[in-house]
Structure formats: C-alpha cells, structure tokens
Design an enzyme around this catalytic site. Structure first.
Site, PDB file in Angstrom:
ATOM      1  CG  ASP A 151       3.721  -1.450   6.802  1.00 34.89           C
ATOM      2  OD1 ASP A 151       3.013  -2.327   6.291  1.00 34.89           O
ATOM      3  OD2 ASP A 151       4.057  -0.395   6.209  1.00 34.89           O
ATOM      4  CD  GLU A 152       5.846   0.566  12.645  1.00 33.76           C
ATOM      5  OE1 GLU A 152       6.920   0.008  12.333  1.00 33.76           O
ATOM      6  OE2 GLU A 152       5.701   1.809  12.633  1.00 33.76           O
ATOM      7  CD  GLU A 158       6.438   5.612  12.067  1.00 35.37           C
ATOM      8  OE1 GLU A 158       7.344   5.370  11.256  1.00 35.37           O
ATOM      9  OE2 GLU A 158       5.870   4.727  12.738  1.00 35.37           O
ATOM     10  CG  HIS A 203       5.004   3.671   8.743  1.00 36.27           C
ATOM     11  ND1 HIS A 203       5.723   2.823   9.541  1.00 36.27           N
ATOM     12  CD2 HIS A 203       4.424   2.892   7.789  1.00 36.27           C
ATOM     13  CE1 HIS A 203       5.594   1.584   9.105  1.00 36.27           C
ATOM     14  NE2 HIS A 203       4.824   1.599   8.035  1.00 36.27           N
ATOM     15  CD1 TRP A 214       0.167  -1.075   3.266  1.00 34.43           C
ATOM     16  CD2 TRP A 214       0.146   1.166   3.312  1.00 34.43           C
ATOM     17  NE1 TRP A 214       0.785  -0.669   4.425  1.00 34.43           N
ATOM     18  CE2 TRP A 214       0.789   0.705   4.491  1.00 34.43           C
ATOM     19  CE3 TRP A 214       0.027   2.556   3.135  1.00 34.43           C
ATOM     20  CZ2 TRP A 214       1.296   1.558   5.472  1.00 34.43           C
ATOM     21  CZ3 TRP A 214       0.533   3.410   4.116  1.00 34.43           C
ATOM     22  CH2 TRP A 214       1.155   2.906   5.263  1.00 34.43           C
ATOM     23  CB  THR A 259       6.027   1.461  16.416  1.00 32.54           C
ATOM     24  OG1 THR A 259       6.729   0.347  15.888  1.00 32.54           O
ATOM     25  CG2 THR A 259       7.010   2.526  16.838  1.00 32.54           C
ATOM     26  CG  HIS A 309       9.092  -3.335   9.750  1.00 29.58           C
ATOM     27  ND1 HIS A 309       8.806  -1.995   9.679  1.00 29.58           N
ATOM     28  CD2 HIS A 309       8.990  -3.796   8.480  1.00 29.58           C
ATOM     29  CE1 HIS A 309       8.551  -1.661   8.427  1.00 29.58           C
ATOM     30  NE2 HIS A 309       8.648  -2.746   7.678  1.00 29.58           N
ATOM     31  CD  GLU A 366       9.365   1.819  10.006  1.00 28.57           C
ATOM     32  OE1 GLU A 366       8.703   2.845  10.266  1.00 28.57           O
ATOM     33  OE2 GLU A 366       9.231   0.744  10.609  1.00 28.57           O
ATOM     34  CD  GLU A 420      10.213  -1.759  13.328  1.00 30.88           C
ATOM     35  OE1 GLU A 420       9.030  -1.376  13.246  1.00 30.88           O
ATOM     36  OE2 GLU A 420      11.113  -1.320  12.592  1.00 30.88           O
TER      37      GLU A 420
HETATM   38 FE   LIG Z   1       8.885   0.601  12.575  1.00 31.03          FE
HETATM   39 FE   LIG Z   2       6.965   3.105  11.398  1.00 32.24          FE
END
Ligand SMILES: [Fe+2]
Ligand SMILES: [Fe+2]
Length: 334
Positions: free
Chosen positions: A201-202, A76, A119, A33, A172, A205, A116, A169
C-alpha cells in the site's frame, strides 16, 4: 500573497487529474484487502489454535523488534493528525465555496485516509493477540501522540506537503518491508505477510505523491524546487517525532525508537539518503530547465546533498544500549 495565488492556481489546474490519480493509485473498497483477511477468524470453531500459533511464533521475536513494531503501529494510528493536516492544505476544499461540495483533492485525502486506516488496525490487532506487549501503555502513547499533534515544517503549502508525503510513504514502505523480512526470518509467516501487504500500500501511495510533485514541477518548476530544497534543508522529520511514554515528556522516546530501528536495520540513515537520491532521480532535477537563479542554487544543493550526508553518516555511531520501554516486557532475545 502573489506566491500563494500561483500555488492555488496550480492546485486547481491539477485537480482535474486527481480523480484519475485516485483510479490509478488507490484500490476500491470492494477489491482491497482488509485487516481480518490477515488475522485469525474469531467466529471460527478453532479460533484458539490460531491465536496460540500467533503467541507461539511471537516468542521468537526480540526486544528491539517489538519496540519498532509498536512505534510503527502507533505512528499509523496517529492517522487523524495526518488527515486533518492534509485537509488544511491550500487548494483542498472540504466545503467547496462556490459549488457547495468538496473538490477532488479533498476526495484524494479521504480515500488515502481510508486505505491508511487499515494499517494501524491490522498491526494493533496483531500486537494485542501476540501477548508480548503492554497494550494499555501503547494505547496511552497513541492518545498522547494524537493529543500532541505534529509540526513537519510544511505549513499549508501543498508543494512542501507533497515532498513530505513522497518521502514518508517510501520510508514506510522500506520499514514495513524490513520488519516483514525479520519476522519471516524468525518463522513468523502471518506477521511477515501483514507487513508485506502494508508495504505494498505504501508503495502505491509513494507512487501517487511523487507523481503529484512531478506534475507540479511541470507547472511551477522554480517554486517546486525551492519547496523541495526547503524541506530537505530542514530535514524530513518523522511523523512520530513527538511520541512518548506515559508519565514522560516529549524528550527521548523517538530517539530511542529510532536507535532500535537503526540497530535492526529497519530504517537507517543510509535509507534516508537513498530516498533522497531516488526522489532526485525520479523528478530528474538535474535536467530541469528554466529555473530562476535561486532555484538553480537550490537544485545544486539537492544534487550534492546525498554525498554530503553520506560523509556525515559515516562518522555517526548508533548507540548500543536498549532503552526499556513501558510498551514491551523485557524478556526478548534479540
Ligand atoms: Fe503511508
Ligand atoms: Fe501506512
């Protein structure tokens, strides 16, 4: 010196797996995305209606909420700090000495940065469109934070850095998810979706970084344990530890933001302790064999730490007074 040579060897050994980690935990550009997927399309005829909707829904969100969202966004946006920090780790080769090309660790850092970067971009655009915050003050804070840099106590050591990134990670993931839940509760679907998808996403990661540490544990258990112990003993500091408002020194802004996050339940001391428990479990430090005496002591410390921290946390009260930040106009309801 001997110590760091072993680390370098371990990093070089694991490097062969890093391309696989990139495929497993990161998503190709064409499939992932982008911020505009979640934001109004300003090329559309009726774009103004979408913006009106954002502004309308934003009215429901309170003062602490905006403070936390701004600080999350600024954190971020200080991504250049983190990228340059990770690029400087031992074992990461941006300019390969022998082959004249970067190694897979450098590729990981670039690809992670690429993910990242979306974000801060997403949240910045949302905050701008919301009309609820003073963007210029926020932009100054971001520039200050990048100027000031940070010191997370890892040095150039990959072991310590990967403990830090595993922890961060997951932290977050939790905080973006909670902000999303609060937004949803107030009927703000667009923001809830943004926060949730960022939290996703976090999570990926986090899963990658914890795997790096697990792999290092297989190669160099005692040194990895000592690095983990050292990071937890010093306490994991937040990447925005030096955040500040324009005209102010680095003194209380982070604490005031952190108090707002605790009051909202977005990120609390309990979360910190739970992350530590999660990492202890995932790395199975209780089952680790063949440790040096020093590393065994470090392991014992880490096993007891969650309970010790819980006892201290029970005695701590969160300040109720809201600090008035220049970032947010004080007309919220929460
Ligand atoms: Fe992150
Ligand atoms: Fe992030």
């Amino acid at each position: 010196m001997a110590l760091s040579n072993v680390r370098l060897e371990v990093m070089q050994t694991i490097e062969k797996k890093v391309d696989g980690f990139i495929d497993q935990y990161l998503i190709p550009v064409e499939d992932i995305w982008q911020p505009t997927d979640l934001l109004p399309d300003l090329q559309k005829e009726n774009y103004a209606e979408d913006i009106d909707q954002i502004r309308e829904e934003a009215k429901e969100l309170g003062y602490d909420f905006w403070v936390v969202l701004v600080a999350d966004m600024v954190t971020e946006e200080a991504l250049p700090t983190y990228e340059s920090w990770l690029m400087d780790m031992e074992g990461v080769e941006q300019h390969g000495k022998s082959r004249g090309e970067s190694n897979s660790w450098a590729k990981w850092v670039r690809h992670w940065t690429g993910e990242e970067n979306r974000h801060g971009d997403t949240l910045n655009k949302y905050l701008y469109l919301s009309g609820r915050v003073n963007m210029k003050e926020i932009e100054k804070t971001t520039q200050y934070l990048i100027n000031d840099g940070f010191d997370i106590g890892t040095g150039r050591d990959p072991y310590r850095n990967f403990v830090y990134t595993s922890f961060q990670e997951l932290a977050t993931n939790i905080s973006h998810k909670r902000v999303g839940q609060l937004a949803k509760k107030k009927g703000n679907k667009m923001l809830a979706k943004m926060c949730n998808i960022i939290a996703g996403d976090e999570m990926r990661h986090y899963m990658a970084y914890r795997e790096f540490v697990k792999t290092i544990f297989e190669h160099d258990p005692s040194e990895m344990m000592l690095a983990f112990h050292d990071m937890m003993k010093k306490k994991i500091v937040m990447p925005a530890q030096f955040i500040r408002e324009s005209g102010e020194g680095i003194a209380s802004a982070f604490e005031n933001f952190s108090n707002a996050a605790q009051r909202l339940g977005v990120y609390t001391t309990e979360d910190y302790i739970n992350i530590l428990k999660t990492l202890n479990n995932y790395w199975e430090i209780d089952k680790m064999r063949g440790l040096t005496d020093e590393a065994q002591k470090a392991r014992d410390y880490l096993m007891k730490l969650p309970d010790r921290m819980t006892r201290i946390a029970d005695r701590m009260a969160i300040p109720e007074d809201q600090h008035k930040f220049k970032w947010v106009e004080p007309n919220g309801t929460l």
